[in-house]
Design an enzyme around this catalytic site. Structure first.
Site, mmCIF file in Angstrom:
data_model
loop_
_atom_site.group_PDB
_atom_site.id
_atom_site.type_symbol
_atom_site.label_atom_id
_atom_site.label_comp_id
_atom_site.label_asym_id
_atom_site.label_seq_id
_atom_site.Cartn_x
_atom_site.Cartn_y
_atom_site.Cartn_z
ATOM 1 N N CYS A 1 0.823 -1.217 0.000
ATOM 2 C CA CYS A 1 0.000 0.000 0.000
ATOM 3 C C CYS A 1 0.849 1.255 0.000
ATOM 4 O O CYS A 1 2.004 1.245 0.430
ATOM 5 C CB CYS A 1 -0.871 0.019 1.240
ATOM 6 N N ARG B 1 4.483 0.247 -6.315
ATOM 7 C CA ARG B 1 4.576 -0.589 -5.117
ATOM 8 C C ARG B 1 3.610 -1.761 -5.174
ATOM 9 O O ARG B 1 3.732 -2.704 -4.393
ATOM 10 C CB ARG B 1 4.251 0.251 -3.871
ATOM 11 N N TRP C 1 -3.266 -2.497 -1.289
ATOM 12 C CA TRP C 1 -2.953 -3.877 -1.704
ATOM 13 C C TRP C 1 -3.687 -4.751 -0.697
ATOM 14 O O TRP C 1 -3.321 -4.802 0.472
ATOM 15 C CB TRP C 1 -1.444 -4.065 -1.631
ATOM 16 N N ASN D 1 -1.182 1.797 6.189
ATOM 17 C CA ASN D 1 -0.337 0.713 5.672
ATOM 18 C C ASN D 1 0.003 -0.182 6.850
ATOM 19 O O ASN D 1 0.327 0.331 7.926
ATOM 20 C CB ASN D 1 0.979 1.251 5.100
ATOM 21 N N GLY D 2 -0.021 -1.487 6.634
ATOM 22 C CA GLY D 2 0.306 -2.410 7.719
ATOM 23 C C GLY D 2 -0.886 -3.271 8.063
ATOM 24 O O GLY D 2 -1.838 -3.384 7.277
ATOM 25 N N GLU E 1 18.127 -16.547 -9.356
ATOM 26 C CA GLU E 1 17.661 -15.209 -9.714
ATOM 27 C C GLU E 1 17.001 -15.210 -11.098
ATOM 28 O O GLU E 1 15.942 -14.597 -11.299
ATOM 29 C CB GLU E 1 18.848 -14.226 -9.661
ATOM 30 N N LYS F 1 13.141 -14.074 -11.874
ATOM 31 C CA LYS F 1 12.796 -13.001 -12.819
ATOM 32 C C LYS F 1 11.747 -13.521 -13.803
ATOM 33 O O LYS F 1 10.765 -12.861 -14.095
ATOM 34 C CB LYS F 1 14.017 -12.524 -13.625
ATOM 35 N N GLU G 1 8.220 -14.229 -12.053
ATOM 36 C CA GLU G 1 7.435 -13.111 -11.520
ATOM 37 C C GLU G 1 6.867 -12.204 -12.599
ATOM 38 O O GLU G 1 5.784 -11.668 -12.438
ATOM 39 C CB GLU G 1 8.179 -12.325 -10.426
ATOM 40 N N HIS H 1 18.724 -36.796 -9.069
ATOM 41 C CA HIS H 1 18.130 -37.263 -7.804
ATOM 42 C C HIS H 1 16.631 -37.027 -7.758
ATOM 43 O O HIS H 1 16.039 -37.072 -6.692
ATOM 44 C CB HIS H 1 18.840 -36.597 -6.631
ATOM 45 N N LYS I 1 6.141 -4.045 -4.519
ATOM 46 C CA LYS I 1 7.563 -3.724 -4.553
ATOM 47 C C LYS I 1 8.215 -3.914 -3.197
ATOM 48 O O LYS I 1 9.304 -4.436 -3.092
ATOM 49 C CB LYS I 1 7.748 -2.278 -5.035
HETATM 50 O O1 M6R Z 1 13.341 -4.775 -0.720
HETATM 51 P P1 M6R Z 1 13.900 -6.157 -0.520
HETATM 52 O O2 M6R Z 1 15.203 -6.343 -1.213
HETATM 53 O O3 M6R Z 1 14.007 -6.512 0.934
HETATM 54 O O4 M6R Z 1 12.847 -7.108 -1.181
HETATM 55 C C1 M6R Z 1 13.013 -8.494 -1.150
HETATM 56 C C2 M6R Z 1 12.111 -9.176 -2.137
HETATM 57 O O5 M6R Z 1 10.762 -8.868 -1.865
HETATM 58 C C3 M6R Z 1 12.428 -8.784 -3.579
HETATM 59 O O6 M6R Z 1 13.744 -9.047 -3.912
HETATM 60 C C4 M6R Z 1 11.494 -9.537 -4.553
HETATM 61 O O7 M6R Z 1 11.792 -10.892 -4.536
HETATM 62 C C5 M6R Z 1 11.595 -8.955 -5.964
HETATM 63 N N1 M6R Z 1 10.295 -8.838 -6.534
HETATM 64 C C6 M6R Z 1 12.400 -9.755 -6.899
HETATM 65 O O8 M6R Z 1 12.437 -9.205 -8.171
#
Ligand code: M6R
Length: 611
Positions: A2, A27, A77, A103-104, A483, A487, A490, A506, A606
């Site tokens: 949010c 975000r 959100w 937020n929260g 990684e 990518k 997501e 395995h 985000k």
């Molecule tokens: O802000 P942060 O680095 O703590 O965030 C961690 C993850 O939420 C963040 O890396 C997330 O996995 C990304 N969407 C990856 O692209």
């Protein structure tokens, strides 16, 4: 997650709120709303809409029809209650006199709701936030500040709150606990925001609220109070991010822009830390006295930042010969971790606001461990609560999928590993100097990788119609695969799994069939022949293989793989940094072909500020 914006000044508030909210869209959110005090009616005008902010924007004609110079806005959100108009914020009290953006999570909201309902107060939404708005009104008898104070004594959980009351049109109240909130200082106006990007167009002077603090904003003043309600005077700091850093600058998506910004981001991150032929890191945690007593290193992070830790472990252990453990923050905080004052805990976070990482940081400090954080967002909560912070200086990252933050975090951690090795005498002078030269050449090497962008784009047609992919690799290439696969999944919504190649036999090799796409990572020279064997193995089972290796091994790989992407030959330290870029581009172009909402993938935010 949010986003919050609040404005009190002399201009019409609604357009400013909507513009601020548009800067928070990245975000992640599913509905939006604003509340403005309307001078003519003497009441709060509240407008909310599910879906994109544009819906609200169009409905309010960009804010033109909403008169009033004080207001609060929110992008939501959904956590409690589906995304809908009624569940959007601002949430208002029964009489409509008090509006709250939040937020929260209010953890005891059911209890509060039951109590207030018992007092004859009806609820309209399913949200936890409505309990806060109703509770403030319940305690309100003409003194808003006193009512907020009383309500806060009853509310449990995490919150950043913006509060507007029709009876006090010349003030906004802001409160923070475990959720970021920023105060912005303007000329004849003041702001609140959950993120500095919302304020970039209006002010550069901000202060970061601390946990338990409360602020009363009027047009000409911000009065802050600590937990005990004693007046305090936070020191505003200047934000040095330019507004165009938070705009697309001609690119179709923020993600592509941020991928292309990596050479510059690496320069900003590395060059101030290499001076007169030495890496420079001295600080409250990073000093000779501590290094000599340090027994082990523990890295804690989430998502891509965790992947940085997985890659960094290989470098740290090889260079410093100290044991390194890497944990997900969400696991670390509940695992009764074995850390003490002789453990260096490295916390990694782009946003500096990830709730689980924050909780892990606090747990580590509680156990006596010194915490060093690698953070991108200056002044964020994690940065402020760490014993020492190293900023990545990558600039604002807007796309939900991280790119330049990942590569700068990894570059920073790798340089730190080298610095530690120098201090611990576990690296030769020659190797140290060669590696430092490598860091200086890294931004240019990254430029070379990105110049191959069109070639990488051509591979996306092989992947865009797949339903599943495997990213396989060993050692540094395994870390890179984690990684790369994140990518891909997501932003393209294709199921993508990272697998340590040695583990294939395995179990998972049974999933390889005619149409499976395997992205085979073979940048790590020492294990290249094993990478080749794994490619042969999966090809024999019908998989299509797209490989990633270094320039000098391209030919050999091309004999067996269906397609080969390359990065320049480089020291091991730089392989997962350079190797990330082709995988980012590969995911980006795949998602583009699939018509996905690349910068704001479904269900993602985000910064994850709830557990
Ligand atoms: O802000 P942060 O680095 O703590 O965030 C961690 C993850 O939420 C963040 O890396 C997330 O996995 C990304 N969407 C990856 O692209």
């Amino acid at each position: 997650m949010c986003g919050i914006v609040g404005y009190i000044g002399r201009e019409q508030a609604a357009p400013i709120l909507l513009e601020g909210l548009s800067r928070l869209e990245y975000r992640g959110y599913d509905s939006a709303g604003v509340a403005v005090f309307d001078n003519e009616t003497g009441a709060l005008a509240v407008h909310k809409a599910g879906g994109r902010l544009q819906v609200l924007h169009d409905r309010l004609r960009g804010g033109a029809d909403l008169h009033g110079t004080a207001g609060i806005g929110h992008t939501r959100w959904a956590t409690h209650g589906a995304p809908s108009d009624v569940n959007s914020h601002p949430q208002v009290s029964r009489s409509g006199r008090i509006a709250v953006v939040h937020n929260g999570i209010i953890e005891n909201y059911s209890e509060l709701r039951a109590y207030l309902t018992g007092q004859g107060i009806p609820f309209r939404s399913e949200t936890d936030t409505e309990a806060a708005a109703q509770l403030i009104e319940y305690f309100y008898s003409g003194d808003l500040l006193a009512a907020v104070e009383k309500a806060l004594q009853r509310i449990q959980g995490s919150y950043a709150l913006g509060i507007l009351c029709a009876d006090c049109p010349d003030q906004i109240i802001a409160v923070r606990k475990d959720n970021p909130l920023i105060l912005g200082y303007g000329d004849g106006c003041n702001f609140i925001a959950s993120d500095v990007t919302a304020l970039l167009g209006h002010t550069r002077q901000v202060s970061y609220m601390e946990d338990g603090e409360l602020a009363v904003l009027t047009r000409d003043r911000i009065q802050c109070y600590n937990r005990q309600m004693q007046p305090i005077q936070p020191k505003p700091v200047a934000i040095d991010w330019e507004i165009d850093a938070a705009e697309k600058g001609g690119y179709e998506h923020f993600m592509l822009k941020e991928i292309m910004e990596q050479p510059e981001a690496l320069r900003r991150c590395l060059s101030p830390r290499i001076r007169n032929g030495e890496a420079v890191f001295e600080g409250a945690v990073l000093n000779q006295a501590f290094l000599e007593t340090m027994r082990r290193i523990h890295i804690v992070a989430c998502g891509s930042s965790y992947h940085v830790g997985v890659a960094g472990k290989y470098h740290l252990e090889r260079l410093t010969r100290r044991p390194v453990e890497v944990n997900l923050s969400s696991e670390f905080r509940y695992m009764d971790p074995i850390v003490d004052e002789r453990t260096l805990v490295i916390v990694i976070s782009q946003s500096g606001e990830t709730l689980d990482t924050m909780a892990a940081l606090r747990e580590a400090r509680r156990l006596g461990a010194p915490v060093l954080s690698l953070v991108n967002v200056v002044g964020s909560s994690i940065a402020r609560e760490s014993d020492q912070v190293l900023y990545t200086w990558a600039g604002p990252e807007i796309a939900v999928a991280t790119t330049k933050a990942y590569t700068t975090q990894l570059a920073l951690l790798s340089l730190l590993a080298l610095w530690m090795a120098r201090r611990l005498n576990t690296v030769s002078d020659e190797a140290y100097q060669a590696a430092l030269a490598g860091f200086q050449a890294l931004p240019e090497q990254m430029e070379a990788v990105l110049s191959r962008r069109e070639e990488i784009r051509s591979f996306a047609s092989q992947s865009s119609s797949r339903s599943s992919m495997f990213f396989i690799g060993r050692n540094l290439d395994y870390a890179l695969g984690l990684e790369g696969s994140l990518k891909m999944k997501e932003i393209s919504y294709i199921h993508a799994e990272a697998y340590a190649s040695g583990e294939l036999k395995h179990g998972s090799i049974s999933l390889i069939e005619q149409d499976t796409l395997v992205v085979a990572l073979g940048t790590y020279g020492r294990l290249f022949s094993k990478a080749v064997s794994n490619v042969v193995e999966v090809k024999a089972r019908g998989a299509g293989v797209l490989a990633l290796t270094t320039d000098s091994r391209k030919e050999e790989m091309a004999r067996i793989a269906d397609g080969v992407m390359t990065i320049p030959d480089a020291d091991d330290l730089f392989l997962p940094i350079l190797g990330a870029a082709p995988l980012q581009l590969f995911a980006y172009y795949t998602a583009l072909l699939r018509g996905c909402d690349i910068d704001k993938p479904r269900n993602l935010a985000k910064s994850v500020t709830v557990e």
